[in-house]
Design a protein around this motif. Structure first.
Motif, short mmCIF file in Angstrom:
data_model
loop_
_atom_site.label_atom_id
_atom_site.label_comp_id
_atom_site.label_asym_id
_atom_site.label_seq_id
_atom_site.Cartn_x
_atom_site.Cartn_y
_atom_site.Cartn_z
N UNK A 100 0.82 -1.21 0.00
CA UNK A 100 0.00 0.00 0.00
C UNK A 100 0.85 1.26 0.00
N UNK A 101 1.96 1.23 0.75
CA UNK A 101 2.87 2.38 0.74
C UNK A 101 3.54 2.53 -0.63
N UNK A 102 3.91 1.41 -1.22
CA UNK A 102 4.53 1.47 -2.55
C UNK A 102 3.54 2.04 -3.58
N UNK A 103 2.28 1.66 -3.47
CA UNK A 103 1.26 2.22 -4.36
C UNK A 103 1.15 3.72 -4.18
N UNK A 104 1.20 4.18 -2.93
CA UNK A 104 1.11 5.61 -2.66
C UNK A 104 2.28 6.36 -3.29
N UNK A 105 3.49 5.79 -3.20
CA UNK A 105 4.65 6.41 -3.83
C UNK A 105 4.46 6.48 -5.34
N UNK A 106 3.96 5.39 -5.92
CA UNK A 106 3.76 5.35 -7.37
C UNK A 106 2.74 6.42 -7.81
N UNK A 107 1.63 6.52 -7.09
CA UNK A 107 0.61 7.51 -7.45
C UNK A 107 1.15 8.93 -7.33
N UNK A 108 1.97 9.18 -6.31
CA UNK A 108 2.56 10.50 -6.14
C UNK A 108 3.52 10.81 -7.29
N UNK A 109 4.29 9.81 -7.71
CA UNK A 109 5.18 10.01 -8.86
C UNK A 109 4.40 10.24 -10.15
N UNK A 142 -1.67 -5.36 -7.90
CA UNK A 142 -1.26 -3.96 -7.90
C UNK A 142 -0.83 -3.50 -9.29
N UNK A 143 -0.04 -4.30 -9.98
CA UNK A 143 0.41 -3.91 -11.32
C UNK A 143 -0.76 -3.82 -12.29
N UNK A 144 -1.72 -4.72 -12.12
CA UNK A 144 -2.90 -4.68 -12.99
C UNK A 144 -3.74 -3.44 -12.69
#
Length: 670
Positions: A100-109, A142-144
């Motif tokens: 979930x944290x990794x997803x948040x970083x991705x969305x912010x990027x 997550x990747x999907x």
């Protein structure tokens, strides 16, 4: 300047300490007390002056020599990007939380418009098959969901060697040459996209920088303990990190996460050989980050700490029990650095001092305990043994022992001033900078500071005794279990009582002895003894999430992200990852039953092959079909889950299983 200030302050304080003692340093006990006092005072003085330097620099608008101030914001923003790997090593973590944290970083990027320059790698060292199968399912989901196939990668290495540094090393050997830069995240790390972009641009503009370390703030604390930790980190941290960065400049330390590394020199110079010594100093290096920074510096690369990189976060352990469990590992790793500090070749002085500072983080506790023991011996000797007025032969004049309690109070006041003055400077900095409102307002800010100081005073003796035990365990090279951290939950009464029973009994015995020696010495011992006696209730109360939320609703221990809002926190709470829940079934059972998950895991597995291994696998498959997943050990389930043929065969056989069989019943429930 720092060295002169610390030495002058320590020399004066030690002389003052000797003037307080009955014989002015005339006995071996008093010499020992003065020597230990000098070491501990110098360490406190070091922290004090770093905080003062940071305060002065922040008043002047920041350090003009820092990387962020060496070019204008527009120049930095126009700097071209480069391909960067964002790696997150994980080990037996809560899958939903870390991904979930990794997803948040991705969305912010993604919001920065620069996400195409970044690839993400989840590097798993997880041993439990139910957890790593869940990791694979969550990664695929997550990747999907993000439509990031080919950009977010997952690898679980089957051979777990050399802990986290070995995991990162495995990544570098496979993919390191494809990426000029690598950002390292911990499982509890959270970083904003703008911050990651700025870090890459700073590395592009400063080719001599090998490691750029951000200053992570604590976030998302729920329990009283975690909220106190994150409040103190966010209020006091900017002073100390600004001062530390200004002193170290290009010879800073690497903290192991929330940092960007230049991949080529890191691969070339930062391979960690095993220590060649004995006991503690033999085998793999446990705390790798400081060592990697020292090796980068030795190779002519700069290592910078940049406090002005915003939106860099991590989480605090939720309870004191979890913090101490983590410190047990860190203590052994930091004490290993003694070998490198003394015997490492061509290491820079600043990096040797960083090793020493890490060692003192834990060695200060047994020194403090030794000081208390010597003070008790000194007090007891005045009562139990007859006073020797003529310690030397043919001495004409007696030596009169004399305690000077008023001077002792002055010295204690000076020590407390060194400990607490930087905290009040941080409050002044927040008020002058207009940040007090983000901490709940000026009045609530002061109440929060007083509450934090009270809790810190309660925890200091508890940490002292625990860290002393960890240092002794490390010196005797007691083997540690490497396990994932519990990043949520509360402490129970039984756990707290068992954890602190020895310290409580020891403190009771000590104050009883102190009262028998002298009522005044008994009073002096109470600030140390009382927290130890009531350690278990302190553990339990500080772990309570409901109490932490009550404080938050009252505006106490509030941090800026809570009062002013944070896009990262909003994403973290509103955008959880969506992967299939297992319900009452384990991830291993779902991997065999669910057609979609079975195809996924089989696609990631390998044909293990080999005649002997094929026979064993066939026997395990038959047992699994007959006895169910519960009839197999973790190792056996891991072997089946790694084998493509076994996964596919078991899937077919389970769907053909009779309705009354174990698997048939699970299939109906599914």
């Amino acid at each position: 300047m720092l060295l002169v200030a610390v030495l002058l302050q320590t020399v004066f304080a030690t002389w003052f300490m000797l003037s307080i003692l009955p014989y002015n340093g005339g006995t071996w006990v008093e010499i020992g007390m003065a020597s230990i006092f000098a070491i501990l005072f110098s360490w406190i003085s070091l922290g004090f002056w770093i905080g003062v330097f940071g305060f002065v620099l922040r008043l002047r608008g920041g350090d003009r020599h820092s990387l962020m101030h060496q070019q204008t914001a527009s120049t930095l923003a126009s700097t071209p990007m480069a391909r960067t790997a964002v790696v997150m090593p994980i080990y037996n973590e809560n899958v939903s939380d870390c991904l979930g944290r990794l997803k948040t970083v991705y969305l912010s990027l993604r919001r920065t418009g620069q996400v195409e320059h970044f690839d993400f790698f989840i590097l798993s060292d997880t041993r439990d098959p139910d957890i790593w199968l869940d990791e694979q399912a969550a990664w695929a989901s997550l990747t999907e969901e993000l439509q990031a196939e080919g950009q977010i990668h997952y690898r679980r290495r089957p051979l777990n060697q050399n802990y986290k540094s070995g995991n990162v090393g495995d990544f570098l050997r496979r993919w390191g040459k494809s990426y000029p830069y690598m950002v390292v995240l911990d499982a509890d790390s959270l970083m904003g996209g703008d911050t990651l972009v700025q870090m890459v641009q700073l590395m592009q503009r400063h080719p001599r920088v090998g490691i750029l370390q951000s200053s992570p703030s604590l976030l998302n604390g729920q329990s009283v303990f975690a909220r106190i930790q994150q409040f103190s980190n966010q209020l006091y941290g900017p002073l100390f990190t600004t001062g530390l960065a200004a002193i170290q400049m290009g010879e800073a330390a690497f903290w192991g996460h929330n940092a960007i590394l230049r991949t080529a020199p890191f691969m070339q110079y930062c391979g960690l050989r095993k220590l060649p010594g004995w006991g503690l100093f033999k085998g793999p290096i446990l705390s790798h980050d400081f060592v990697e920074a020292a090796y980068m510096g030795r190779a002519g690369q700069e290592v910078w700490l940049e406090p002005e990189l915003r939106q860099s976060y991590e989480e605090s352990p939720p309870t004191l029990v979890e913090e101490l469990n983590r410190d047990r590992r860190w203590a052994k790793g930091n004490l290993q650095h003694l070998w490198l500090m003394l015997r490492g070749r061509r290491l820079r002085l600043a990096h040797r001092m960083a090793f020493l500072n890490g060692i003192m983080s834990y060695a200060a506790s047994p020194l403090w305990l030794a000081f208390l023991v010597l003070a008790t011996v000194a007090a007891a000797s005045m009562v139990i043994w007859p006073i020797e007025y003529f310690p030397e032969a043919h001495q004409l004049h007696p030596v009169w022992p004399e305690w000077r309690p008023l001077r002792a109070i002055v010295l204690i006041s000076i020590t407390f001033a060194l400990l607490f003055l930087p905290k009040f400077l941080a409050v002044f900095d927040a008020v002058m900078g207009g940040r007090s409102r983000s901490f709940g307002g000026a009045s609530r800010l002061m109440v929060s500071v007083l509450l934090e100081m009270l809790v810190s005073a309660l925890l200091a003796p508890i940490r002292m005794l625990s860290h002393t035990r960890f240092v002794l365990e490390s010196l005797f090279n007691i083997k540690l279990q490497w396990a994932g951290q519990n990043r949520s939950g509360e402490s129970g009464w039984s756990e707290a009582i068992i954890n602190q029973a020895f310290g409580s009994l020891l403190a009771l015995g000590w104050i009883g002895f102190a009262y028998w020696i002298d009522p005044m010495f008994f009073l002096w011992s109470l600030p140390v003894a009382i927290p130890l006696i009531f350690a278990a209730p302190v553990f339990v109360l500080l772990s309570r999430i409901r109490a932490g939320q009550t404080l938050r609703r009252g505006g106490l221990l509030v941090i800026p992200e809570e009062s002013s809002g944070s896009q990262l926190l909003d994403d973290l709470s509103n955008e959880p990852i969506h992967h299939q829940a297992h319900g009452q079934m384990s991830a291993f059972q779902q991997a065999l039953i669910n057609p979609r998950l079975n195809a996924l895991h089989a696609g990631l597995a390998r044909d293990l092959g080999g005649a002997t291994r094929k026979e064993r696998l066939q026997a395990l498959r038959t047992r699994c079909l007959r006895e169910g997943a519960e009839g197999l050990s973790n190792t056996e389930r891991t072997l089946l889950a790694r084998d493509r043929v076994s996964l596919e065969w078991l899937h077919v056989q389970i769907w053909r299983a009779p309705a009354e069989s174990l698997w048939g019943q699970l299939l109906r429930r599914s």
